[in-house]
Design a protein around this motif. Structure first.
Motif, short mmCIF file in Angstrom:
data_model
loop_
_atom_site.label_atom_id
_atom_site.label_comp_id
_atom_site.label_asym_id
_atom_site.label_seq_id
_atom_site.Cartn_x
_atom_site.Cartn_y
_atom_site.Cartn_z
N VAL A 151 9.73 3.75 -5.94
CA VAL A 151 10.48 3.12 -4.86
C VAL A 151 9.72 3.39 -3.57
N GLY A 152 9.47 2.35 -2.80
CA GLY A 152 8.78 2.50 -1.53
C GLY A 152 9.72 2.23 -0.37
N THR A 153 9.25 2.54 0.82
CA THR A 153 10.03 2.31 2.04
C THR A 153 9.24 1.42 2.98
N VAL A 154 9.88 0.39 3.50
CA VAL A 154 9.22 -0.48 4.47
C VAL A 154 8.98 0.31 5.76
N GLU A 155 7.73 0.31 6.22
CA GLU A 155 7.41 0.98 7.49
C GLU A 155 7.23 0.00 8.63
N ARG A 156 6.74 -1.20 8.29
CA ARG A 156 6.47 -2.16 9.37
C ARG A 156 6.56 -3.58 8.82
N VAL A 157 7.13 -4.48 9.62
CA VAL A 157 7.16 -5.91 9.32
C VAL A 157 6.53 -6.63 10.50
N ARG A 211 13.63 -4.60 6.83
CA ARG A 211 13.37 -3.96 8.11
C ARG A 211 12.77 -2.58 7.84
N PRO A 212 12.16 -1.94 8.83
CA PRO A 212 11.70 -0.57 8.62
C PRO A 212 12.84 0.30 8.09
N GLY A 213 12.56 1.00 7.00
CA GLY A 213 13.57 1.83 6.36
C GLY A 213 14.15 1.21 5.10
N THR A 214 13.94 -0.09 4.89
CA THR A 214 14.45 -0.74 3.68
C THR A 214 13.75 -0.16 2.45
N ALA A 215 14.52 0.19 1.44
CA ALA A 215 13.97 0.70 0.18
C ALA A 215 13.62 -0.46 -0.74
N VAL A 216 12.47 -0.37 -1.40
CA VAL A 216 11.95 -1.47 -2.22
C VAL A 216 11.51 -0.94 -3.58
N ASN A 217 11.98 -1.58 -4.65
CA ASN A 217 11.52 -1.23 -6.00
C ASN A 217 10.09 -1.71 -6.19
N LEU A 218 9.26 -0.88 -6.81
CA LEU A 218 7.85 -1.22 -7.01
C LEU A 218 7.47 -1.14 -8.49
N GLU A 219 6.68 -2.12 -8.92
CA GLU A 219 6.13 -2.10 -10.27
C GLU A 219 4.76 -2.78 -10.27
N LEU A 227 3.92 -7.14 5.38
CA LEU A 227 4.85 -6.06 5.07
C LEU A 227 4.05 -4.82 4.72
N THR A 228 4.31 -3.73 5.42
CA THR A 228 3.64 -2.47 5.14
C THR A 228 4.65 -1.48 4.58
N LEU A 229 4.36 -0.97 3.38
CA LEU A 229 5.26 -0.07 2.68
C LEU A 229 4.58 1.26 2.41
N ARG A 230 5.38 2.30 2.31
CA ARG A 230 4.89 3.62 1.89
C ARG A 230 5.57 3.98 0.58
N PRO A 231 4.84 3.95 -0.54
CA PRO A 231 5.44 4.37 -1.82
C PRO A 231 5.73 5.86 -1.83
N ARG A 232 6.68 6.26 -2.66
CA ARG A 232 6.98 7.69 -2.78
C ARG A 232 5.90 8.41 -3.56
N SER A 233 5.51 7.84 -4.71
CA SER A 233 4.59 8.56 -5.59
C SER A 233 3.41 7.71 -6.07
N MET A 234 3.50 6.40 -5.96
CA MET A 234 2.41 5.54 -6.41
C MET A 234 1.15 5.81 -5.59
N ARG A 235 0.02 6.00 -6.26
CA ARG A 235 -1.24 6.25 -5.58
C ARG A 235 -1.80 4.93 -5.06
N VAL A 236 -1.72 4.72 -3.76
CA VAL A 236 -2.15 3.43 -3.21
C VAL A 236 -3.65 3.23 -3.34
#
Length: 218
Positions: free
Chosen positions: A9-15, A77-85, A24-33
């Motif tokens: 799960v990532g978090t939107v940092e910037r739109v 928006r910044p702070g929105t949680a996003v599912n990642l796969e 859209l710029t996201l910061r994943p929790r654990s995925m190695r970007v």
């Protein structure tokens, strides 16, 4: 192609608006970007997006106006949680179902109730999607592969297990939350073939009703 098994799960940092679309710029929790390749496809809450930039623990994607208008991305928006796969690799287990990352509609969570250690969600859907959503069939909700517990004409119900609640954004999704919906790809193509008369000519809603089908719950 994806399986609907969320890996992070990532978090939107910037739109950043861009010519009617957005970066859209996201910061994943654990995925190695740094493991992501430029041009690689990643499902972001069910939307197949292409990696445009990555580094510093962040990954960026470009969304065009068509994608924004057909999905929940316009409300991110910044702070929105996003599912990642990440996309399915040859040889991977297909633990969920085939998910294309092409959103069919946006639904809304109508109700949420505890059910054992899990939860039951009721989600609205447009009637155009109803023929593609069947009880015990598969549906992707914000990119999560799920089994339909009950199907109605304008909504469906899901019984979520604790693992799904813990590993995806559905764990905190409340009534009123908008979600991306993708019907099973096989159902989508079968419906299109029937519509075009290529498969089972003469099969329509009237014929199904005469045979005792099509009278599902209201």
């Amino acid at each position: 192609m994806f399986t609907g098994l969320i890996s992070d799960v990532g978090t939107v940092e910037r739109v950043s608006p861009r010519q009617g679309g957005a970066r859209l710029t996201l910061r994943p929790r654990s995925m190695r970007v740094d493991d992501l390749a430029l041009g690689e496809s990643v499902a972001c809450s069910g939307c197949c997006l292409t990696v445009a930039e990555r580094g510093g623990g962040r990954v960026s994607f470009d969304a065009v106006p068509e994608t924004i208008s057909c999905t929940t991305i316009g409300a991110w928006r910044p702070g929105t949680a996003v599912n990642l796969e990440r996309a399915l690799a040859v040889g991977d287990r297909l633990g969920g179902h085939i998910v294309a990352g092409h959103v069919d509609a946006v639904g809304e969570i109508l109700a949420r109730a505890p059910e054992g250690q899990g939860a039951r969600l009721t989600i609205s859907m447009p009637q155009s999607l109803a023929p593609l959503v069947a009880e015990k069939g598969s549906v992707a909700v914000d990119g999560v592969s799920l089994t339909v517990a009950r199907a109605h004409r304008d909504r469906f119900e899901l019984a979520l297990i604790p693992e799904t609640l813990a590993r995806t954004t559905l764990g905190s999704a409340a009534p009123g939350t908008k979600v991306n919906l993708e019907a099973d790809v096989v159902a989508r193509h079968v419906a299109r073939l029937v519509e075009m008369g290529v498969l089972l000519p003469g099969l329509d809603a009237g014929a199904l009703a005469r045979w005792g089908y099509g009278g599902g719950a209201a």
